[in-house]
Scaffold this motif. Structure first.
Motif, PDB file in Angstrom:
ATOM      1  N   PHE A 299       0.851  -1.201   0.000  1.00 26.74           N
ATOM      2  CA  PHE A 299       0.000   0.000   0.000  1.00 26.74           C
ATOM      3  C   PHE A 299       0.885   1.249   0.000  1.00 26.74           C
TER       4      PHE A 299
ATOM      5  N   ASP B   1      -8.361 -11.116   7.809  1.00 29.65           N
ATOM      6  CA  ASP B   1      -8.505  -9.871   8.571  1.00 29.65           C
ATOM      7  C   ASP B   1      -9.131 -10.209   9.921  1.00 29.65           C
TER       8      ASP B   1
ATOM      9  N   ARG C 256      11.512  -0.499   0.023  1.00 26.79           N
ATOM     10  CA  ARG C 256      10.719  -1.566   0.665  1.00 26.79           C
ATOM     11  C   ARG C 256      10.460  -2.715  -0.310  1.00 26.79           C
TER      12      ARG C 256
HETATM   13  O1  PTJ Z   1       2.991  -3.068   3.717  1.00 22.09           O
HETATM   14  P1  PTJ Z   1       1.953  -2.103   3.264  1.00 22.09           P
HETATM   15  O2  PTJ Z   1       2.520  -0.806   2.770  1.00 22.09           O
HETATM   16  O3  PTJ Z   1       1.016  -2.710   2.230  1.00 22.09           O
HETATM   17  O4  PTJ Z   1       1.027  -1.724   4.545  1.00 22.09           O
HETATM   18  C1  PTJ Z   1       0.418  -2.764   5.285  1.00 22.09           C
HETATM   19  C2  PTJ Z   1      -0.578  -2.205   6.336  1.00 22.09           C
HETATM   20  C3  PTJ Z   1      -1.110  -3.392   7.129  1.00 22.09           C
HETATM   21  C4  PTJ Z   1       0.165  -1.243   7.250  1.00 22.09           C
HETATM   22  C5  PTJ Z   1      -1.686  -1.466   5.576  1.00 22.09           C
HETATM   23  O5  PTJ Z   1      -2.290  -2.337   4.665  1.00 22.09           O
HETATM   24  C6  PTJ Z   1      -2.732  -0.892   6.519  1.00 22.09           C
HETATM   25  O6  PTJ Z   1      -2.670   0.229   6.962  1.00 22.09           O
HETATM   26  O7  PTJ Z   1      -3.701  -1.749   6.844  1.00 22.09           O
HETATM   27  P2  PTJ Z   1      -5.013  -1.339   7.698  1.00 22.09           P
HETATM   28  O8  PTJ Z   1      -5.938  -0.521   6.840  1.00 22.09           O
HETATM   29  O9  PTJ Z   1      -4.632  -0.815   9.037  1.00 22.09           O
HETATM   30  O10 PTJ Z   1      -5.718  -2.736   7.885  1.00 22.09           O
HETATM   31  C7  PTJ Z   1      -5.066  -3.788   8.477  1.00 22.09           C
HETATM   32  C8  PTJ Z   1      -6.159  -4.815   8.898  1.00 22.09           C
HETATM   33  O11 PTJ Z   1      -5.495  -6.008   9.169  1.00 22.09           O
HETATM   34  C9  PTJ Z   1      -6.920  -4.396  10.162  1.00 22.09           C
HETATM   35  O12 PTJ Z   1      -8.313  -4.629   9.990  1.00 22.09           O
HETATM   36  C10 PTJ Z   1      -6.369  -5.319  11.247  1.00 22.09           C
HETATM   37  O13 PTJ Z   1      -7.355  -5.712  12.168  1.00 22.09           O
HETATM   38  C11 PTJ Z   1      -5.904  -6.521  10.437  1.00 22.09           C
HETATM   39  N1  PTJ Z   1      -4.727  -7.177  10.999  1.00 22.09           N
HETATM   40  C12 PTJ Z   1      -3.632  -6.606  11.558  1.00 22.09           C
HETATM   41  N2  PTJ Z   1      -2.739  -7.521  11.942  1.00 22.09           N
HETATM   42  C13 PTJ Z   1      -3.271  -8.725  11.592  1.00 22.09           C
HETATM   43  C14 PTJ Z   1      -4.535  -8.510  10.997  1.00 22.09           C
HETATM   44  N3  PTJ Z   1      -5.301  -9.509  10.538  1.00 22.09           N
HETATM   45  C15 PTJ Z   1      -4.801 -10.759  10.652  1.00 22.09           C
HETATM   46  N4  PTJ Z   1      -3.609 -11.036  11.210  1.00 22.09           N
HETATM   47  C16 PTJ Z   1      -2.815 -10.058  11.696  1.00 22.09           C
HETATM   48  N5  PTJ Z   1      -1.620 -10.348  12.244  1.00 22.09           N
END
Ligand code: PTJ
Length: 251
Positions: free
Chosen positions: A106, A187, A112
């Motif tokens: 993202f 998720d 990276r």
């Molecule tokens: O590496 P990138 O640049 O693609 O960024 C990755 C993140 C995860 C930072 C980016 O996609 C992001 O900001 O994600 P969100 O919108 O915060 O969503 C992450 C979702 O994953 C949330 O709904 C969390 O509850 C879920 N989540 C977090 N850690 C885990 C998870 N679900 C399953 N296993 C986990 N370990």
């Protein structure tokens, strides 16, 4: 390593180990700036679920495996957090399915992308896996998105009929579904837009899911996809699992 994390008898051992993997990957510059916030949100939901794989999550994982196995051109898409927590098991899954794995992040930076691809290729070499790691090319597009978020590989995600995208953003999940793909997500938040939009949502921790998918593949299972799969019912079962766990704590 954190001394508490090194002690398997600690009740939070698995969770501490996961934090350590995230910390390490962050130090190596592999993660997005908000990766720890995303991880913390996941941890909060995992806590509510009882840090276990619920029956409905196990069923969703099996359904996801069935669809990957039956796909013509399956692709496993990984971001920074997923590589840190589940990259190696997902490579083994990709090897069993003979499908590519694509780094698609993202918050895209060249540093990276290079770091994540070389980490995955290093594991392939160490484990003797013949897996095509995609992500270097940006010759494909995810329709309906603008800028770097739309970039992908023409031979990878763009061409996939079934794509596994753990921890996906809601917009991109909607866009992939809009392209007619079967979208399998992981998720821990059953209320997220991603969870509600996907074809199959696995409400479980990505490391546990990757291990389970790998086991399905290594047992050479051939399950048939369920054409009547009800994803909303599966999400409702996850919410019921949270309520049951919380009620159990106080009874
Ligand atoms: O590496 P990138 O640049 O693609 O960024 C990755 C993140 C995860 C930072 C980016 O996609 C992001 O900001 O994600 P969100 O919108 O915060 O969503 C992450 C979702 O994953 C949330 O709904 C969390 O509850 C879920 N989540 C977090 N850690 C885990 C998870 N679900 C399953 N296993 C986990 N370990």
């Amino acid at each position: 390593m954190n001394p508490i994390a090194a002690d398997p008898s600690h009740p939070r051992y698995a969770s501490l180990l996961r934090r350590h993997l995230i910390e390490e990957a962050a130090t190596e510059g592999l993660l997005a700036g908000s990766a720890m916030i995303a991880h913390g949100r996941g941890e909060a939901f995992d806590y509510l679920l009882g840090e276990r794989t619920t029956e409905s999550a196990a069923m969703a994982t099996r359904e996801a495996y069935a669809r990957l196995h039956a796909a013509k051109h399956p692709v496993i898409s990984v971001n920074g957090n997923t590589v840190a927590l589940a990259g190696r098991d997902l490579l083994h899954l990709a090897a069993s399915l003979a499908c590519p794995l694509e780094v698609n992040i993202f918050y895209r930076t060249q540093a990276r992308m290079d770091g994540l691809i070389s980490r995955l290729e290093g594991w392939c070499e160490q484990d003797g896996l013949d897996v095509e790691v995609l992500g270097r090319q940006t010759d494909g597009r995810i329709d309906g998105l603008e800028g770097p978020r739309a970039q992908c590989e023409a031979a990878g995600i763009a061409a996939a009929d079934v794509v596994l995208v753990p921890l996906e953003d809601g917009d991109r999940c909607e866009a992939l579904v809009g392209m007619g793909k079967t979208v399998l997500v992981v998720d821990l938040n059953p209320l997220s837009r991603t969870a509600r939009t996907a074809s199959v949502t696995i409400v479980d921790e990505v490391g546990r899911v990757a291990k389970a998918l790998r086991q399905h593949a290594e047992r050479s299972e051939h399950p048939t996809p369920n054409t009547a799969w009800d994803n909303d019912a599966c999400l409702q079962a996850s919410l019921d699992g949270i309520v049951a766990h919380l009620q159990g704590l106080f009874s």
